[in-house]
Scaffold this active site. Structure first.
Site, mmCIF file in Angstrom:
data_model
loop_
_atom_site.group_PDB
_atom_site.id
_atom_site.type_symbol
_atom_site.label_atom_id
_atom_site.label_comp_id
_atom_site.label_asym_id
_atom_site.label_seq_id
_atom_site.Cartn_x
_atom_site.Cartn_y
_atom_site.Cartn_z
ATOM 1 N N LYS A 204 0.858 -1.182 0.000
ATOM 2 C CA LYS A 204 0.000 0.000 0.000
ATOM 3 C C LYS A 204 0.897 1.235 0.000
ATOM 4 O O LYS A 204 1.689 1.438 0.914
ATOM 5 C CB LYS A 204 -0.898 0.003 1.232
ATOM 6 C CG LYS A 204 -1.698 1.287 1.430
ATOM 7 C CD LYS A 204 -2.798 1.430 0.402
ATOM 8 C CE LYS A 204 -3.962 0.532 0.742
ATOM 9 N NZ LYS A 204 -5.092 0.674 -0.219
ATOM 10 N N HIS A 332 -10.587 -6.771 -3.088
ATOM 11 C CA HIS A 332 -10.098 -5.717 -2.212
ATOM 12 C C HIS A 332 -10.314 -6.137 -0.761
ATOM 13 O O HIS A 332 -11.069 -7.065 -0.470
ATOM 14 C CB HIS A 332 -10.877 -4.437 -2.540
ATOM 15 C CG HIS A 332 -10.762 -3.349 -1.536
ATOM 16 N ND1 HIS A 332 -11.706 -3.129 -0.537
ATOM 17 C CD2 HIS A 332 -9.825 -2.395 -1.366
ATOM 18 C CE1 HIS A 332 -11.351 -2.087 0.182
ATOM 19 N NE2 HIS A 332 -10.220 -1.622 -0.289
#
Length: 434
Positions: A204, A332
């Protein structure tokens, strides 16, 4: 097998909880010491309890409560009628209702996904079959997940705050260690992969300047080699020219690049200039977004999330739409516990294809509300629970403990910007930063 008599829903229990969350960084700021979740229980007249879990938010909880009269008395098999009732009550949500943050802020999709998963859990218990069978049956016995890395500040979250547990070892020690540079990210990756056997890695990004984050991806490539697929998510915070520059540099090492820029148009423009597949959970986030996605060609991979797409069956429909229009589908994740992990695993097992290991935050969470504790991740995969329904059971003592933490922590919604200001006074979230 339980008969269907007495199957009507007679009670709905909404329990907000707070789970320990480390200070993980993203484009919108940093995670608070607690992440909020809501556990929903639907109870039938015959005493069958269906459970589900969604991202916690006081507005979502209020919306669930306001829908109580629409839910009570319903047959848990009549999901179409339930969805029709809810849509009429809440009205249509536009794409703008999602918000600009990396997490989805719509109400209806959260409410319906919570109710749908709990109803499917009931259905499975009535029929004596796992949820995966209600989605069309198993295509695989276990579902692969990816290591999900974060830049982070030192600390373990929860009541420990920024303090460290000096007795922690292995992943528990790495989970609380600072990672704000390539070396820290590689250390984190090795610890997580050693602990859980992950065979794909995602980082991320969006927290630091592109040079540092790109260098981190190359450090991962140097550490793990070309046989471990790598993916990177700048959280849509790059300018188009930044995305092109660093996207070109990253082309040789990435499995896919997730949301490097904001909007379907900017994604489509970039997609024409890069060889790397582009994935999204930010620019195409609803069925209403798909026509423009197809028209522009904005992504190669849609990252579904049953909490945000309106449930498990909607995600199965999305898989068919993706195949029709030449998209791949993956999944996700958000900070979640084992009820969501079980639902994600049933869905992952039912999908016709799983070309990419799915995302999960699960290793970052140290608690769970399941009897027996956390679902095991072995060789980077989770076995499909075999019991009826979701195949998991609520630990009532842990549920009460985490509800008490919710009441004590004082949080009512996710706000990474305010939390970031504790580290950097005056810091503001910007939709495009680099």
């Amino acid at each position: 097998m339980v008969t269907s008599s007495g199957a009507k829903i007679c009670d709905m229990v909404i329990t907000p909880i707070a789970i320990t969350d480390p200070p993980l960084l993203n484009a919108a700021g940093v995670h608070a010491p607690f992440a909020l979740r809501t556990v929903l229980e639907l109870v039938t007249e015959s005493g069958i309890i269906g459970i589900s879990e969604i991202p916690g938010n006081v507005q979502t909880n209020q919306s669930l409560e306001s829908a109580r009269s629409l839910v009570l008395g319903m047959d848990p098999f009549h999901l179409n009628a339930l969805q029709h009732r809810l849509s009429g009550y809440f009205g249509k949500e536009s794409a703008s209702s999602r918000g600009n943050t990396p997490w989805d802020q719509r109400k209806l999709v959260h409410v319906f996904s919570a109710l749908e998963v709990a109803c499917l859990d009931i259905q499975g218990k009535i029929l004596g079959r796992p949820v995966v069978d209600l989605l069309g049956g198993k295509m695989r016995d276990s579902v692969p997940f990816a290591a999900y890395l974060f830049y982070k500040y030192e600390g373990a979250g929860g009541h420990l705050g920024k303090s460290l547990d000096p007795n922690a070892t292995g992943w528990a020690a790495a989970r609380q260690r600072k990672a704000v540079d390539p070396e820290g990210i590689v250390y984190q990756a090795k610890a997580m992969c050693d602990a859980f056997g992950f065979q794909s890695i995602k980082l991320k990004g969006g927290a630091f300047e592109p040079r540092l984050e790109t260098d981190s991806m190359f450090a991962l490539y140097d550490a793990f080699g070309k046989d471990v697929p790598l993916r990177f998510d700048p959280n849509a915070i790059w300018k188009p020219e930044t995305a092109l520059t660093y996207g070109k540099e990253l082309e040789p090492i990435l499995e896919y690049l997730e949301d490097p820029v904001r909007s379907q148009k900017h994604m489509a423009d970039l997609r024409k200039q890069l060889k790397t597949p582009l994935a999204t959970n930010m620019c195409t986030t609803s069925f209403e977004d798909i026509p423009e996605s197809v028209h522009l060609g904005s992504e190669d991979i849609i990252l579904s999330d049953h909490h945000f797409w309106g449930g498990l069956k909607a995600s199965m429909e999305l898989a068919r739409v993706c195949k029709t229009f030449g998209r791949d589908l993956s999944m996700h994740s958000n900070s979640h516990l084992g009820i969501s992990m079980a639902a994600m695993t049933h869905l992952g097992a039912a999908l016709p294809e799983v070309p990419y290991a799915l995302d999960t935050h699960y290793p970052w969470q140290s608690e769970d509300v399941l009897v027996g504790g956390k679902l095991p991740i072995v060789d980077g995969a989770v076995a499909v629970p075999s019991g009826p329904g979701l195949g998991v059971e609520l630990d009532r003592d842990m549920l009460a403990k985490l509800h008490a933490d919710y009441l004590a922590c004082g949080l009512t919604h996710r706000d990474d910007e305010t939390e970031m200001q504790k580290y950097h006074p005056g810091w503001k979230f910007e939709t495009v930063r680099w």
